[in-house]
Design a protein around this motif. Structure first.
Motif, PDB file in Angstrom:
ATOM      1  N   GLY A 225      21.414   4.265  29.590  1.00  0.00           N
ATOM      2  CA  GLY A 225      20.318   4.452  30.264  1.00  0.00           C
ATOM      3  C   GLY A 225      19.741   4.145  31.407  1.00  0.00           C
ATOM      4  O   GLY A 225      20.789   4.071  32.733  1.00  0.00           O
ATOM      5  N   SER A 226      18.389   4.398  32.035  1.00  0.00           N
ATOM      6  CA  SER A 226      17.977   3.667  32.828  1.00  0.00           C
ATOM      7  C   SER A 226      17.409   2.551  32.990  1.00  0.00           C
ATOM      8  O   SER A 226      17.790   1.473  32.113  1.00  0.00           O
ATOM      9  N   LEU A 247      24.216   3.116  34.270  1.00  0.00           N
ATOM     10  CA  LEU A 247      23.251   2.850  34.411  1.00  0.00           C
ATOM     11  C   LEU A 247      22.759   4.593  35.400  1.00  0.00           C
ATOM     12  O   LEU A 247      23.896   5.016  35.780  1.00  0.00           O
ATOM     13  N   SER A 248      21.768   5.087  34.876  1.00  0.00           N
ATOM     14  CA  SER A 248      21.955   6.387  35.257  1.00  0.00           C
ATOM     15  C   SER A 248      20.009   6.435  35.694  1.00  0.00           C
ATOM     16  O   SER A 248      18.748   5.262  35.262  1.00  0.00           O
ATOM     17  N   TYR A 270      28.662   1.529  41.937  1.00  0.00           N
ATOM     18  CA  TYR A 270      29.463   2.143  40.418  1.00  0.00           C
ATOM     19  C   TYR A 270      28.883   2.359  39.284  1.00  0.00           C
ATOM     20  O   TYR A 270      29.182   2.000  38.367  1.00  0.00           O
ATOM     21  N   ASN A 271      27.792   3.149  39.629  1.00  0.00           N
ATOM     22  CA  ASN A 271      27.147   3.711  38.700  1.00  0.00           C
ATOM     23  C   ASN A 271      26.236   4.901  38.707  1.00  0.00           C
ATOM     24  O   ASN A 271      27.020   5.185  39.548  1.00  0.00           O
ATOM     25  N   ASN A 272      25.434   5.501  37.754  1.00  0.00           N
ATOM     26  CA  ASN A 272      24.648   6.701  38.153  1.00  0.00           C
ATOM     27  C   ASN A 272      23.600   6.878  38.889  1.00  0.00           C
ATOM     28  O   ASN A 272      21.929   7.698  38.710  1.00  0.00           O
TER      29      ASN A 272
END
Length: 1092
Positions: A225-226, A247-248, A270-272
């Motif tokens: 999620g965000s 996380l994005s 190292y997330n999105n």
């Protein structure tokens, strides 16, 4: 007498007597109080002993180290026990059971009930959570439960809310999936890193109850999620780590803008996270010293101007994003306190700005690798006296900056400039960098000799050098013996040059040598006896593809740290030393293409880490030792994980010697390997490259075994069927006799099985029909008899794979008892039947059903334009006659065909032959993209397009990310390949096209980038966007394609679900709408079963 004494006192002493009497009573009272206190202390000690013993009995099931051996019920006090710390007045203050090796189910309340306990350390054990409820812990300040086996959700308020003095809580390195955590306001440090937390509400709750928190660590979880929360309430927060999650979305502008002035360290790497980097707001950051946004998908051409307010920044890591344009030198030069700057793995272009040199006052690490930078390093960097690590690799740099600039950096310890365009001799002036430990000049165009002056005895020498990497250049001459003067050398990589002569004995004797890598040269001489005895304990010995002679030294059995030995393609003679069986860490052993003789040592079966054994093309004789299967089920993953490799797979059948070759591939350009003679030793080869990743966590077995082209005799060991993870087994071209073991039905992951050119007899076991991953079978040129089993894929292989077995019959050979059966089949391989070829194509067709859905759409759209051919996209051609097969084929062969006007219908192979007039040239309407497209008219008059597929899976551009980890196809991998071709058809672009996507990208990566920035309309082929009604339908096709292309296999739909989605579109075609369509947020819910 007593009465007289009392009277005497009373009458004779007056006030003095009263005082004495009072003193007497005080003594009596004090004595009684002492006795009462001692009795109470005894009772307290008894209670504490009871609580600790209750913990031992209820929570500790195993104590293998005897850590609690002195804990006994009959002890008067626990203060003398191991791990117990007490105050001077004998109150238990701390219990430290860290890394005691305890196993059990934790009942936490047994310990928190200790009324004076302040510090509890239980990390590094194997406790699961039986009951984490705490009813009373008012004195507890520290609780460390990290590195255990906690796997249940956190229990909520009953956990720690009553611990109103708790300041430090560490639950990291467990398997906690989530739950509810309510902590008291006293908490200052919370660490939940390295768990399996996926619910972001746990993070949100922590950020909304963080008024006194100083550090918060949720790194290395599965948060999705965000970021919906801000740091506004965390008034004292100094350390925040949310790295290594999922996380994005965009980082909310207020997340950092509302951060407290105390914030010192932020790690969101190292997330999105996506979005424009320049839009981030750093409104208040007076104390921010470390900011890491690495390994995300941030884009943009500019840096946020508000970042200038963070003038105390010491670490700025923006690597592995999608930032582009030129490096903003003037902007970055304002951060005078920077010690580490990393802009690696972005899309920066142009030259390195000289303004960056203004950071030289304190800059210690600079990483600009893997961009598109050109030119050299500006001369101002000569003043970077504090710089100790410089990485400029994977760019387009050239010039003499190594001589004019880098050689002046006397404190430099790590220098990386591989994969650039630097020419000339290797600069001897680098010896000015006397503290240099790692020198990587791989994959450039250096010529001349390896500098002997690097390691001379004078003061200007690289005496601290530990790693010398000069692979993939144009160096010639001999290996200088002077390198032995660098006594700290651990790694020497001179691969892929033109070096000749022997490796000097002095180098073999280097005391710390662990990696000797010099493959693909023209080295001669022998490997000396005494390796790993007179020198360092080698870990890797990679000398394949040279001209080395002599025998393999027996002292190799002393190399107890060895994990990779590759001596293939040399001129070695003699026996394989039995002492290799002592190398318990050995994972890869390659001795193929030499002149080795004698027996295969059964001692190799003791190598419990061995996964790759290649002895092909030697003169080995005798029986195959059954002991080689002894390690099946015992292999543990990890010995060579993360090693860079390339696998050259031979796909030319029996015309090739061996199944292929594995090569160490660190620091080598791909195009250099493509021109290597080894790649062209077989009429047809395919190259895979990547990082080694095990396909099993434990209880594994060998995955690759190649004994082809030897003189081995005897029978095939029945025990080989226990190698559950074996993927390649090549025993062809030997003198083996007996039957094919029925136990081979246990080789569930086998992809290549070659038993050809032996003297095997008997039947082909029916158990082979259950091998669903079998893609390449060859049992030709034996004495096999009987009917070829009809199950699984055995009937789908060409006749050449069964030929020259005079008693063998059945599909794909002539029927049993037919006149042609007795005529022999020696020429049948040259005239492979059309039916067999079609069956292979349909087998792949079954697994992918690729263009068969969307191609029909194009036929419907353009069928009125008979003069316009169907447009299909060509892609890189495959080499070879087969790919990894996906699954077994149901009999009889049939496929489901979907049209947009009518429901799914099942067609057999015979129906397709009839509908296409035998796949005649008159029915051909298009070609390319791994197959030809035929117009087919069904019996009910419906016209459809049939795409005959031959090679898809295993081909660059089509394979899923996980394929390069195991070289195995799975059902979900097939779905990914389907998604690529669907995207191919939607976009009108090739899956791999450097002119379109660059050298480092492909169709999937390009499309996903456009998806992230919400420009999906740019993906569609303009030729398809001619009618308004078609647009909505195309977006639905694109949604399906992206679901098939999910990087996580378990999130991809099954092919049945894909067909169901298309079927649903048939019904809803007239009502398609984009009003509530979100390409990014659409997910198919399914069970999270993982691929085997």
């Amino acid at each position: 007498m007593k009465r007289e004494w009392k009277l005497s006192i009373s009458s004779g002493q007056g006030i003095m007597g009263s005082l004495l009497l009072l003193l007497f009573h005080l003594v009596i009272i004090t004595s009684g109080a002492r006795e009462l206190a001692q009795k109470q202390q005894s009772n307290d000690d008894t209670d504490v002993v009871g609580l600790l013993m209750d913990f031992k009995q209820s929570s500790v099931e195993s104590d293998p180290k005897g850590f609690l051996a002195d804990w006994h019920h009959d002890s008067s006090s626990p203060c003398s026990w191991k791990a117990v710390s007490c105050s001077p007045d004998a109150h238990v203050l701390a219990l430290n059971l860290s890394y005691a090796g305890l196993v059990g189910s934790l009942h936490l309340s047994r310990l928190t009930a200790l009324s004076t306990l302040q510090h509890l350390y239980l990390q590094g054990n194997s406790f699961s959570a039986a009951n984490l409820t705490t009813t009373s812990c008012s004195t507890l300040q520290t609780l460390d439960l990290s590195s255990n086996n906690l796997s249940d959700p956190l229990p909520g308020p009953s956990f720690l809310l009553s611990c109103n003095r708790l300041a430090y809580l560490n639950l990291s390195r467990n398997s906690i999936p989530g739950g509810t955590l309510q902590f008291p306001p006293s908490l200052l440090h919370l660490d939940l890193s390295r768990n399996r937390i996926s619910d972001s509400s746990l993070l949100s709750n922590s950020l909304s109850n963080c008024q006194n928190l100083i550090s918060l660590n949720f790194s290395d979880n599965k948060l999705t999620g965000s970021l919906g929360s801000t740091l506004m309430l965390c008034k004292n927060l100094s350390f925040l780590d949310l790295s290594h999650n999922l996380l994005s979305g965009s980082i909310p502008s207020g997340f950092l803008a509302d951060s407290p002035a105390s914030l010192h360290h932020v790690d969101l790497s190292y997330n999105n996270f996506s979005g424009d980097f320049s839009m981030l707001d750093f409104r208040l950051c007076p104390n921010l010293a470390s900011l890491s946004l690495a390994h995300n998908i941030l884009s943009g051409n500019d840096f946020p101007m508000s970042l200038k307010r963070c003038q105390l920044l010491e670490t700025l890591d923006l690597s592995h994003n999608m930032l582009q344009s030129k490096i903003p030198g003037v902007f970055l030069a304002s951060f005078k306190n920077l010690k580490l700057l990393s802009l690696a793995n972005n899309q920066f272009s142009g030259e390195i700005p000289p303004e960056l040199g203004q950071l030289c006052g304190g800059l210690q690490e600079l990483d600009l690798s893997t961009n598109k930078l050109s030119g050299g390093l500006p001369s101002i960097f000569s003043t970077c006296s504090s710089l100790h690590s410089l990485n400029l690799g994977n760019n387009q740099l050239f010039g003499d900056f190594l001589i004019t600039v880098v050689s002046n950096l006397q404190n430099l310890r790590y220098l990386f400039v591989p994969f650039n365009n630097i020419t000339g001799p290797v600069p001897l002036s680098l010896t000015n960098c006397t503290q240099l430990r790692v020198l990587d000049l791989s994959s450039n165009y250096f010529e001349g000799k390896v500098p002997a002056g690097f390691c001379t005895s004078n003061s200007k020498a690289l005496s601290a050098l530990e790693r010398l990497l000069l692979a993939d250049n144009i160096l010639s001459g001999t290996v200088p013996s002077e390198l032995a003067n660098c006594r700290n050398l651990r790694t020497i990589d001179l691969s892929f040059n033109n070096l000749n002569g022997p490796i000097p004995l002095e180098i073999w004797k280097l005391p710390n040598l662990s990696d000797m890598v010099m493959w693909a040269n023209n080295l001669t001489g022998e490997i000396p006896e005494g390796i790993c005895v007179d020198g360092g304990n080698l870990e890797t010995l990679i000398l394949n593809n040279n001209l080395i002679t002599g025998t393999i030294p027996r002292s190799i059995g002393k190399c107890t740290n060895m994990i990779w030995v590759s001596l293939a393609s040399n001129r070695l003679t003699g026996n394989i030393p039995a002492g290799i069986g002592n190398l318990l860490d050995l994972a890869i052993l390659q001795l193929g293409n030499n002149s080795l003789t004698g027996l295969i040592p059964p001692e190799l079966g003791k190598c419990q880490s061995l996964i790759w054994l290649d002895l092909n093309s030697n003169d080995l004789s005798g029986a195959i030792p059954s002991e080689l299967a002894n390690q099946a089920g015992l292999v543990i993953a990890g010995r060579v994980s993360g090693k860079q490799f390339a696998f050259v797979r031979n796909e030319g059948g029996t015309a090739c010697r061996g199944a292929g070759g594995l090569v160490e591939f660190e620091g080598i350009r791909a195009e250099r390997l493509e021109s290597f003679p080894m790649v062209h030793s077989c009429p047809s080869t395919r190259i895979y490259s990547g990082l080694t990743v095990y396909t099993f966590p434990s209880n594994g077995s060998m995955i690759y075994l190649d004994f082809a082209y030897n003189s081995l005799s005897g029978t095939i060991p029945e025990q080989f069927g226990s190698m559950n993870f074996l993927q390649v087994l090549n025993l062809g071209h030997n003198r083996l006799t007996g039957n094919i073991p029925d136990s081979f039905g246990g080789l569930k992951l086998i992809g290549v099985l070659d038993l050809s050119h032996n003297s095997l007899q008997g039947f082909i076991p029916g158990s082979l029909g259950s091998l669903s991953f079998l893609s390449d079978l060859d049992v030709s040129n034996n004495n096999l008899t009987g009917l070829i089993p009809s199950g699984g894929q055995l009937t789908t292989f060409p006749a050449s794979r069964y030929e020259n077995n005079t008693g063998l019959c059945g599909v794909p050979l002539p029927p049993c008892g037919s006149p042609s059966q007795s005529a022999g089949f020696s020429t049948r391989g040259k005239k492979q039947s059309i039916e067999a070829g079609m069956i292979i194509g349909i087998t792949f067709f079954l697994s992918c059903i690729l263009g068969l859905t969307f191609a029909l759409y194009r036929v419907k759209k353009y069928q009125q334009k008979e003069d316009q051919r169907e447009k299909y996209i060509e892609s890189l051609p495959t080499s070879g006659s087969s790919s990894w097969k996906l699954s077994s084929v149901p009999e009889p062969l049939s496929i489901n065909v979907a049209t947009f006007e009518k429901p799914l219908r099942k067609l057999t192979f015979a129906h397709l032959l009839e509908a296409t007039n035998g796949f005649s040239a008159e029915s051909l309407i298009g070609s390319g993209g791994f197959g030809e497209v035929y117009k087919a008219q069904l019996k009910d008059g419906c016209v459809v397009a049939i795409k005959k597929l031959i090679h898809v899976t295993g081909t660059p551009g089509y394979v899923p990310p996980e394929y390069y980890q195991s070289f195995r196809c799975t059902a979900k991998g097939d779905v990914y390949s389907y998604g690529v071709i669907l995207l191919e058809l939607i976009s009108g672009k090739k899956p791999i096209d450097p002119s379109e996507f660059g050298d480092d990208n492909n169709l999937v990566g390009w499309a996903k980038q456009l998806q992230r920035v919400k420009k999906i309309n740019e993906i569609l082929d303009p030729e398809l966007m001619t009618e308004k009604s078609d647009g909505a339908e195309l977006y639905q096709y694109m949604r399906i394609a992206f679901e098939c292309l999910d990087d996580r296999p378990f999130r991809r739909p099954t092919m049945i679900q894909v067909m169901a989605m298309f079927k649903e579109l048939q019904v809803d075609t007239e009502n398609d709408s984009l009003d509530d369509f979100s390409l990014k947020d659409t997910v198919i819910e399914e069970s999270r079963e993982k691929e085997p």
